[in-house]
Design an enzyme around this catalytic site. Structure first.
Site, PDB file in Angstrom:
ATOM      1  N   TYR A   1       0.839  -1.211   0.000  1.00 27.01           N
ATOM      2  CA  TYR A   1       0.000   0.000   0.000  1.00 27.01           C
ATOM      3  C   TYR A   1       0.876   1.264   0.000  1.00 27.01           C
ATOM      4  O   TYR A   1       0.630   2.206  -0.767  1.00 27.01           O
ATOM      5  CB  TYR A   1      -0.895  -0.048   1.237  1.00 27.01           C
ATOM      6  CG  TYR A   1      -1.872   1.088   1.389  1.00 27.01           C
ATOM      7  CD1 TYR A   1      -3.028   1.155   0.603  1.00 27.01           C
ATOM      8  CD2 TYR A   1      -1.673   2.083   2.340  1.00 27.01           C
ATOM      9  CE1 TYR A   1      -3.945   2.184   0.763  1.00 27.01           C
ATOM     10  CE2 TYR A   1      -2.588   3.114   2.510  1.00 27.01           C
ATOM     11  CZ  TYR A   1      -3.728   3.157   1.721  1.00 27.01           C
ATOM     12  OH  TYR A   1      -4.629   4.180   1.879  1.00 27.01           O
TER      13      TYR A   1
ATOM     14  N   ALA B   1       3.926   1.584  -1.102  1.00 29.61           N
ATOM     15  CA  ALA B   1       4.578   1.725  -2.415  1.00 29.61           C
ATOM     16  C   ALA B   1       3.595   2.321  -3.425  1.00 29.61           C
ATOM     17  O   ALA B   1       3.954   3.195  -4.216  1.00 29.61           O
ATOM     18  CB  ALA B   1       5.084   0.365  -2.894  1.00 29.61           C
TER      19      ALA B   1
HETATM   20  P1  NDP Z   1     -13.434   2.538   1.176  1.00 29.78           P
HETATM   21  O1  NDP Z   1     -12.912   1.144   1.265  1.00 29.78           O
HETATM   22  O2  NDP Z   1     -14.433   3.021   2.168  1.00 29.78           O
HETATM   23  O3  NDP Z   1     -14.019   2.796  -0.304  1.00 29.78           O
HETATM   24  C1  NDP Z   1     -13.255   2.456  -1.413  1.00 29.78           C
HETATM   25  C2  NDP Z   1     -14.000   2.817  -2.696  1.00 29.78           C
HETATM   26  O4  NDP Z   1     -13.150   2.473  -3.801  1.00 29.78           O
HETATM   27  C3  NDP Z   1     -15.279   2.022  -2.884  1.00 29.78           C
HETATM   28  O5  NDP Z   1     -16.222   2.842  -3.552  1.00 29.78           O
HETATM   29  C4  NDP Z   1     -14.847   0.873  -3.794  1.00 29.78           C
HETATM   30  O6  NDP Z   1     -15.903   0.362  -4.620  1.00 29.78           O
HETATM   31  C5  NDP Z   1     -13.833   1.570  -4.651  1.00 29.78           C
HETATM   32  N1  NDP Z   1     -12.852   0.660  -5.252  1.00 29.78           N
HETATM   33  C6  NDP Z   1     -11.958  -0.138  -4.615  1.00 29.78           C
HETATM   34  N2  NDP Z   1     -11.226  -0.837  -5.506  1.00 29.78           N
HETATM   35  C7  NDP Z   1     -11.685  -0.467  -6.736  1.00 29.78           C
HETATM   36  C8  NDP Z   1     -11.348  -0.836  -8.058  1.00 29.78           C
HETATM   37  N3  NDP Z   1     -10.383  -1.729  -8.327  1.00 29.78           N
HETATM   38  N4  NDP Z   1     -12.029  -0.258  -9.091  1.00 29.78           N
HETATM   39  C9  NDP Z   1     -12.987   0.644  -8.850  1.00 29.78           C
HETATM   40  N5  NDP Z   1     -13.351   1.042  -7.621  1.00 29.78           N
HETATM   41  C10 NDP Z   1     -12.711   0.488  -6.571  1.00 29.78           C
HETATM   42  O7  NDP Z   1     -12.121   3.466   1.189  1.00 29.78           O
HETATM   43  P2  NDP Z   1     -11.859   4.933   1.807  1.00 29.78           P
HETATM   44  O8  NDP Z   1     -12.987   5.821   1.507  1.00 29.78           O
HETATM   45  O9  NDP Z   1     -11.389   4.778   3.204  1.00 29.78           O
HETATM   46  O10 NDP Z   1     -10.585   5.361   0.953  1.00 29.78           O
HETATM   47  C11 NDP Z   1     -10.665   6.168  -0.222  1.00 29.78           C
HETATM   48  C12 NDP Z   1      -9.266   6.514  -0.666  1.00 29.78           C
HETATM   49  O11 NDP Z   1      -8.590   7.222   0.381  1.00 29.78           O
HETATM   50  C13 NDP Z   1      -8.394   5.290  -0.971  1.00 29.78           C
HETATM   51  O12 NDP Z   1      -7.562   5.556  -2.077  1.00 29.78           O
HETATM   52  C14 NDP Z   1      -7.561   5.127   0.293  1.00 29.78           C
HETATM   53  O13 NDP Z   1      -6.352   4.462   0.035  1.00 29.78           O
HETATM   54  C15 NDP Z   1      -7.359   6.581   0.680  1.00 29.78           C
HETATM   55  N6  NDP Z   1      -7.037   6.770   2.083  1.00 29.78           N
HETATM   56  C16 NDP Z   1      -7.911   6.399   3.070  1.00 29.78           C
HETATM   57  C17 NDP Z   1      -7.576   6.597   4.396  1.00 29.78           C
HETATM   58  C18 NDP Z   1      -8.482   6.234   5.517  1.00 29.78           C
HETATM   59  O14 NDP Z   1      -8.068   6.400   6.673  1.00 29.78           O
HETATM   60  N7  NDP Z   1      -9.693   5.773   5.282  1.00 29.78           N
HETATM   61  C19 NDP Z   1      -6.289   7.199   4.769  1.00 29.78           C
HETATM   62  C20 NDP Z   1      -5.456   7.553   3.661  1.00 29.78           C
HETATM   63  C21 NDP Z   1      -5.831   7.340   2.374  1.00 29.78           C
HETATM   64  P3  NDP Z   1     -17.052  -0.636  -3.965  1.00 29.78           P
HETATM   65  O15 NDP Z   1     -17.861   0.255  -3.048  1.00 29.78           O
HETATM   66  O16 NDP Z   1     -17.833  -1.088  -5.144  1.00 29.78           O
HETATM   67  O17 NDP Z   1     -16.318  -1.717  -3.244  1.00 29.78           O
END
Ligand code: NDP
Length: 246
Positions: free
Chosen positions: A153, A155
């Protein structure tokens, strides 16, 4: 951003949902993509429409070039070319490096980093033609600090920062900005599964003394996506209660 076309990948839940709603409040038409949770995406669409904006949802894997092509065709057909892209779709598959499997590494890199690359490349031509565009990539403090158990993650999220800077340099003369936002710990389904003792350890590293809200990330994204941020590009803005002080 009245009338602008925004695409938020992974806009169905968590931080992406808050970003979609915030951009709608600013007057953008919002397309959201999701991987499998159609019900959550539908709820986000309702919230966006309540905020007074048009919203369409699109199913697809950001790591697949065919799906991304179909996504962009869908958004283009519904609203026109994407003017604001938020690469938010992301995932974790945590393991210590000694035990990490190839598929754990590859899946995380494919969604977080390759997905960002595919979606950005797909919208860039339209932005260059329009001589206007905003790209906001959701990285993480983990991409800046590293984190035991998250080498894959970290990376991917550090890779997003290098990618953002390179794109910013390539298109800076065309009215397009590219920036990264590095959230700290925000309570969503992504982080919900962490054990209490891990959460407490993280909290000890947050000077503000609490976890972040999705809306606090969305606020910074909305600024970077707007007209007023025209002179900000290639930056990584940590929104993390002071965890990383650059
Ligand atoms: P969630 O797991 O709550 O939501 C992730 C979202 O991304 C969902 O809508 C999911 O779709 C979608 N998704 C995941 N993989 C894919 C894929 N391969 N193709 C299309 N859509 C995809 O994550 P967060 O809201 O917590 O995180 C959002 C972003 O913020 C991420 O990039 C995360 O790395 C980053 N982040 C989050 C932090 C945190 O503390 N929460 C901290 C730092 C960064 P579906 O609903 O259909 O599964």
């Amino acid at each position: 951003m009245e009338g602008r076309v925004a695409l938020v990948t992974g806009g169905g839940r968590g931080i992406g949902r808050a970003i979609a709603v915030r951009l709608a409040q600013e007057g953008a038409k919002v397309a959201i993509s999701y991987r499998s949770n159609a019900a959550a995406a539908g709820e986000t669409a309702e919230l966006v429409r309540k905020a007074g904006a048009g919203c369409e949802t699109f199913k697809g894997d950001v790591a697949s070039s065919e799906d991304v092509e179909a996504l962009m065709k869908g958004v283009g057909g519904a609203f026109g070319p994407v003017e604001i892209l938020v690469n938010n779709a992301g995932m974790t598959r945590d393991n210590i490096l000694l035990r990490m499997k190839d598929d754990e590494f590859e899946e995380v890199l494919a969604t977080n980093l390759k997905g960002t690359y595919l979606c950005t490349r797909a919208v860039l031509r339209g932005m260059v033609r329009a001589r206007w565009g905003r790209i906001v990539n959701i990285s993480s403090v983990v991409g800046l600090l590293g984190n035991a158990g998250q080498a894959n993650y970290a990376a991917s999220k550090a890779g997003m920062i290098g990618f953002t800077k390179s794109v910013a340099r390539e298109v800076a003369g065309r009215g397009i900005t590219a920036n990264a936002v590095a959230p700290g710990y925000v309570e969503t389904e992504l982080t919900g599964a962490l054990p209490e003792n891990v959460k407490e350890r993280i909290l000890g590293q947050v000077p503000v003394g609490r976890f972040g809200e999705p809306e606090e990330i969305a606020e910074v994204v909305a600024f970077l996506a707007g007209e007023r941020a025209a002179y900000v590009t290639g930056q990584t803005i940590a929104v993390d209660g002071g965890m990383v002080m650059q």
